[in-house]
Write an enzyme that holds these catalytic residues in place. Structure first.
Site, PDB file in Angstrom:
ATOM      1  N   LYS A  84       0.902  -1.287  -0.017  1.00  0.00           N
ATOM      2  CA  LYS A  84       0.107   0.065  -0.034  1.00  0.00           C
ATOM      3  C   LYS A  84       0.758   1.282   0.095  1.00  0.00           C
ATOM      4  CE  LYS A  84      -4.291   0.072   2.432  1.00  0.00           C
ATOM      5  NZ  LYS A  84      -4.775   0.202   3.669  1.00  0.00           N
TER       6      LYS A  84
HETATM    7  C1  E4P Z   1      -7.956   0.325   3.681  1.00  0.00           C
HETATM    8  O1  E4P Z   1      -7.378   0.127   2.739  1.00  0.00           O
HETATM    9  C2  E4P Z   1      -8.039   1.756   4.517  1.00  0.00           C
HETATM   10  O2  E4P Z   1      -6.874   1.741   5.099  1.00  0.00           O
HETATM   11  C3  E4P Z   1      -9.337   1.635   5.353  1.00  0.00           C
HETATM   12  O3  E4P Z   1     -10.480   1.148   4.743  1.00  0.00           O
HETATM   13  C4  E4P Z   1      -9.593   3.130   6.100  1.00  0.00           C
HETATM   14  O4  E4P Z   1     -10.674   2.997   6.979  1.00  0.00           O
HETATM   15  P1  E4P Z   1     -11.020   4.223   7.717  1.00  0.00           P
HETATM   16  O5  E4P Z   1     -11.164   5.413   7.169  1.00  0.00           O
HETATM   17  O6  E4P Z   1     -12.135   3.622   8.506  1.00  0.00           O
HETATM   18  O7  E4P Z   1      -9.750   4.292   8.559  1.00  0.00           O
END
Ligand code: E4P
Length: 216
Positions: A84
């Site tokens: 990521k």
């Molecule tokens: C996934 O890849 C993201 O990091 C995650 O869905 C972020 O979610 P949040 O906005 O609830 O922290």
């Protein structure tokens, strides 16, 4: 639409994997921190043994060199690790380098269709628009998912859209209708997707009727 679990909690991964509906997992530094285990590598290696599909690991560096170093290192933890990388200028540069080396990138922290287009052009395998965080700011997060799906479809770009920052079951329905390839969802939302009061009432009625017959 496929479903990934958005968690770094190993028990949640184990429990969801048993259902046979999960085909990947996404983590981020906040999710790892929530579990109180700073050994990112061991958490990810364990998750990779439970779920065969892509497991997203986020880079911790903010500069190009550091991101590339983090990506190369984490990609060796397991064959199904995906890296990521946040959608910044440094993130795009790092993505264009590591994707050419065969490392799968999930471009994260995407909040606009332009960022989605750039993620694909840089070679990201996945693009994660954050629906809930956009909604929190008074924007229509799912429209961004739809716009990115439309752009990828129009130009036949192979990058897959992961609807991320999912907060409730209706987000899953709208993500599927918007054409997202994947939704990454918290464990509690997965549980909410499963349950329906009419299913419980239906089971109880069938069982009661069956008992009546056996008592005759
Ligand atoms: C996934 O890849 C993201 O990091 C995650 O869905 C972020 O979610 P949040 O906005 O609830 O922290």
């Amino acid at each position: 639409m496929r479903i990934f679990l958005d968690t770094a909690n190993i028990e949640q991964v184990r429990s969801a994997a048993k259902l046979g509906v999960i085909s990947g997992v996404t983590t981020n530094p906040s999710l790892i921190s929530k579990e109180g285990n700073a050994d990112y590598e061991s958490v990810i290696k364990t998750i990779c043994t439970i779920v065969e599909g892509p497991i997203s690991v986020e880079v911790l560096a903010e500069d190009v060199k550091g991101m590339i170093k983090d990506a190369r290192k984490a990609s060796k933890w397991a064959p199904n690790v995906v890296i990521k990388i946040p959608c910044t200028a440094a993130g795009l540069e790092a993505t264009s380098v590591v994707s050419k080396e065969g490392i799968g990138v999930n471009m994260t922290l995407v909040f606009s269709p332009n960022q989605g287009l750039l993620a694909a052009l840089a070679g990201a395998a996945y693009c994660s628009p954050f629906v809930g965080r956009l909604d929190d700011h008074g924007h229509d997060g799912m429209q961004v998912v739809k716009d990115i799906v439309d752009i990828y479809t129009h130009y036949k770009l192979s990058t897959q859209v992961i609807a991320a920052s999912i907060r409730h079951p209706l987000h899953c329905v709208t993500a599927a209708k918007a054409g997202a390839h994947i939704a990454t969802i918290p464990y509690n939302v997965l549980m909410q997707m499963i349950s329906h009061p009419l299913t419980d009432i239906g089971i109880s009625r069938f069982m009661n009727d069956w008992k009546k017959l056996s008592q005759k």
